[in-house]
Design an enzyme around this catalytic site. Structure first.
Site, short mmCIF file in Angstrom:
data_model
loop_
_atom_site.label_atom_id
_atom_site.label_comp_id
_atom_site.label_asym_id
_atom_site.label_seq_id
_atom_site.Cartn_x
_atom_site.Cartn_y
_atom_site.Cartn_z
N GLU A 105 -29.29 12.29 -50.30
CA GLU A 105 -28.81 11.55 -51.48
C GLU A 105 -29.13 12.26 -52.78
OE1 GLU A 105 -30.30 10.12 -48.90
OE2 GLU A 105 -28.81 8.68 -48.16
N GLN A 158 -24.54 5.22 -48.54
CA GLN A 158 -24.15 4.39 -47.40
C GLN A 158 -24.61 2.93 -47.57
OE1 GLN A 158 -25.04 5.74 -43.19
NE2 GLN A 158 -22.90 6.26 -43.51
N ALA A 174 -26.96 0.57 -50.61
CA ALA A 174 -27.63 0.65 -51.91
C ALA A 174 -29.09 1.05 -51.75
CB ALA A 174 -27.54 -0.69 -52.63
N ASP A 175 -29.72 0.53 -50.68
CA ASP A 175 -31.13 0.83 -50.41
C ASP A 175 -31.41 2.34 -50.37
OD1 ASP A 175 -31.88 -2.07 -48.61
OD2 ASP A 175 -29.84 -1.46 -49.02
N PHE A 176 -30.41 3.11 -49.90
CA PHE A 176 -30.62 4.55 -49.75
C PHE A 176 -30.35 5.32 -51.04
CE2 PHE A 176 -29.09 3.67 -45.17
CZ PHE A 176 -30.32 3.10 -44.86
N PRO A 227 -33.67 7.71 -52.55
CA PRO A 227 -33.88 9.17 -52.49
C PRO A 227 -33.04 9.92 -53.54
CG PRO A 227 -33.50 8.29 -50.29
CD PRO A 227 -33.18 7.19 -51.26
N HIS A 283 -31.49 -2.56 -45.53
CA HIS A 283 -30.02 -2.52 -45.59
C HIS A 283 -29.49 -3.73 -46.36
CE1 HIS A 283 -30.90 0.11 -42.16
NE2 HIS A 283 -29.71 0.65 -42.32
#
Lengths: 320, 340
Positions: A57, A79, A81-83, A86, A124
């Site tokens: 990310e 993919q 929002a949580d990701f 990074p 997620h």
């Protein structure tokens, strides 16, 4: 009928067709069509412009900044929002500061599939909008309708600044409309989703629908609830909020994000400082519980605000 | 391709590029000495960061790049900035916070650039610029431009970041014409190599990414011109990302606030501690590529440019907070102005 998710896909197809500077970069967005199929068939329709990215990310967002400097208008699909965490550094320290530092604008759109769905658990399900809104240099959109998902995504791509586009996963398949809109409110303008004279609920994204359901529940009790859909949380349409509170004298702010700080706190702070005299009773806010987002539907359904908890909060405020 | 001992094969450089590189190195060294003196005199807000010892490497990179390439210099790249085309006024204006500089007092010291001219200004988070250069190169590819190179630099400490890994891997996957120069100056601020990485040599990492790796002794200008020049040429001719790992010693503190007392005398006296500028100067004299009188004239000319730039900038206005446009968006009507 078209779903919220199909509207997002259609908006991207139109952006790619209309502007050769647009490309899409994200994990699995190519021939697979994305984890949620938001880019279904786009790689085939627009060869070489819908690219699979490694699970990186930070580098995805960093590369979008470089491409924007060179005149492109990238759409980055994170993919979940949580990701975006990074990639947080490139978003808040780089994309958000570029124009202010260099006078070169940074027209990137970062799509964040946001918010909770049953069974998605702590990583997620997150609602990150308040975090990004905190930083200068970013526009943060939180569409609640199929029409806004389409028209605001097209605007996001057209805007010369980095846009955090928080599309709600709960709405992806649930929400349907007759067709795609041909006109839209300007970005930064809130929408009165339901008119009422007794109390104002200010909300955004999926919570708009919980609040509309709660408002419907209160009709039988003789209350008319006004629901304001912010549409974008940054800029935040303070004028529309104040005008509504001026009519009703009561305020409830509802958000799916955690309670500390954030959008609902910002709404209360603005109304308290600019519209204190408009309030007949103390304003209130309703958020998710102050824990990570739980997995089991029983827990999840209690963790986030729902039509039932919104209705309860409304009754309490209306009886003051 | 892995050059394990490039000094064995490094041909002597021709006079012209060698002398030109030396002059960029000299100008950078003397400008930085001036900036350090202004810093000690309290004339500079914030820090001053010197590239002392890294000039040969940096100048070689700047010279290998062309107009139209992308360059994201890091903190010790004054020589490379000059060679890539940076105006000395940009450097002095940014350090002194002149509102006429490219950063207009909003950013200082090494945080400067002109993105529209291919020089990307660094943010402080190490490794962040690598993927940004990758994106610039992807954009050039979208536009159908060929023969473009994007280069950026990092230190030994920056190789430990996730950003370094993500970006280099992305560059490899996309086969981008990226040149990444790692200046291993033995210390990341005060942290030695032994606490930074455990592989034998950072260049070994190139194989892990599936890209070319090059080693160079950055105290030797000949070797720098040769190795960096070849790496840039390989990137330009479609051989994908190039990782250059240069060994040197930082001949200054991390910044001018740092006395670098943690660098042992033994290391300073070793071959690693040789001053690339002095080595290049000796080579110019030995090879009779320049006379002592010419060297003096070059130094005088560099000092004149520096004095003129500093005198000019010192007369320029500081930014005025009342005239400042306090808006971080290029779309002003979308600015959230509540509380302004």
């Amino acid at each position: 009928m078209i779903t919220y998710l199909e509207a997002i896909r259609e908006a991207q197809a139109k952006a790619l067709a209309d502007d050769p500077r647009v490309y899409i970069y994200g994990q699995d967005v190519g021939s697979f069509g994305g984890a949620f199929k938001a880019t279904k068939n786009l790689a085939k329709e627009f060869p070489g412009r819908v690219l699979d990215a490694p699970i990186s990310e930070d580098a995805m967002v960093g590369s979008a900044i470089g491409a924007a400097i060179e005149g492109m208008r990238p759409i980055i699909e994170i993919q979940y929002a949580d990701f975006s965490t990074p990639g947080f550094n490139q978003i808040v320290n780089h994309a958000a500061t570029l124009f202010w530092r260099t006078e070169v604008s940074c027209p990137i759109t970062i799509r964040l599939p946001s918010g909770g769905t049953a069974g998605s658990g702590p990583f997620h399900s997150q609602s990150m909008e308040g975090l990004y809104a905190h930083y200068p240099g970013l526009v943060v959109m939180t569409p609640a309708t199929v029409e806004d998902a389409y028209s605001m995504l097209l605007e996001a791509v057209a805007i010369d600044d980095p846009v955090i586009f928080c599309e709600h996963k709960y709405l992806y398949y649930h929400l349907k409309a007759e067709g795609l809109p041909t006109e839209a409110l300007p970005v930064g303008k809130a929408r009165i989703a339901r008119q009422g004279r007794d109390i104002t609920v200010v909300t955004y994204s999926a919570m708009v629908h919980e609040c509309l359901a709660a408002a419907e529940d209160l009709v039988a009790e003789g209350y008319e609830v006004e629901v304001v859909d912010l549409r974008s949380i940054k800029p935040l349409d303070t004028d529309t909020v104040l005008a509504s509170v001026a009519r009703t004298g009561r305020l409830l702010a509802v958000g799916e994000a955690w309670p500390w700080g954030g959008v609902t706190a910002e709404i209360l702070a603005r109304v308290a400082s600019e519209g204190f005299g408009l309030l007949d009773v103390p304003p209130r806010r309703l958020n998710a519980k102050n824990t990570p987002v739980p997995y089991h539907p029983n827990l999840w359904g209690t963790h986030r605000p729902t039509a039932q908890t919104v209705a309860r909060a409304l009754r309490e405020l209306l009886r003051l | 391709m892995l050059d394990t001992d490039p000094r064995v094969s490094a041909p002597l450089s021709a006079r012209e590029p060698f002398a030109q590189a030396y002059r960029w190195m000299l100008l950078a060294r003397l400008l930085e000495e001036k900036l350090a003196s202004l810093y000690r005199g309290g004339k500079i807000h914030g820090g001053v960061f010197l590239g002392k010892g890294q000039e040969a490497l940096s100048a070689s990179l700047g010279m290998a790049l062309r107009k139209g390439d992308i360059f994201a210099p890091l903190i010790r790249d004054q020589a490379g900035r000059f060679a890539f085309g940076e105006d000395i006024l940009d450097a002095v204006r940014t350090y002194l916070g002149s509102k006429l500089g490219p950063m207009r007092g909003r950013e200082g010291n090494v945080h400067r650039g002109r993105p529209r001219e291919g020089c990307y200004p660094m943010i402080s988070h190490l490794g962040a610029m690598i993927s940004v250069v990758c994106g610039g190169l992807m954009a050039r590819r979208f536009k159908g431009e060929t023969g473009v190179v994007g280069a950026t630099c990092i230190g030994d400490g920056g190789t430990s970041t996730g950003s370094f890994h993500e970006a280099l891997n992305l560059a490899a996957v996309e086969k981008l014409p990226l040149v990444l120069v790692v200046a291993n100056n033995q210390f990341a601020y005060s942290t030695p190599n032994s606490k930074q990485f455990a592989c034998n040599d950072l260049v070994d990492r190139a194989a892990g990414y599936g890209i070319d790796g090059h080693k160079v002794d950055a105290t030797e200008l000949d070797a720098c011109l040769d190795v960096v020049g070849r790496a840039v040429e390989r990137a330009r001719t479609g051989h994908g990302p190039q990782l250059i790992v240069a060994t040197l010693l930082r001949l200054a503190g991390h910044g001018e606030h740092d006395d670098a007392s943690y660098i042992e005398a033994e290391l300073k006296e070793s071959a690693l501690g040789r001053d690339c500028l002095r080595e290049a100067e000796c080579a110019l004299l030995e090879r009779q590529w320049a006379s002592a009188a010419e060297l003096d004239a070059w130094r005088e000319e560099a000092l004149r440019q520096i004095e003129e730039a500093v005198a000019t900038v010192q007369r320029e206005p500081a930014p005025d907070p009342n005239a400042e446009n306090w808006c971080a968006l290029s779309t002003p009507h979308l600015d959230d102005t509540f509380g302004h």
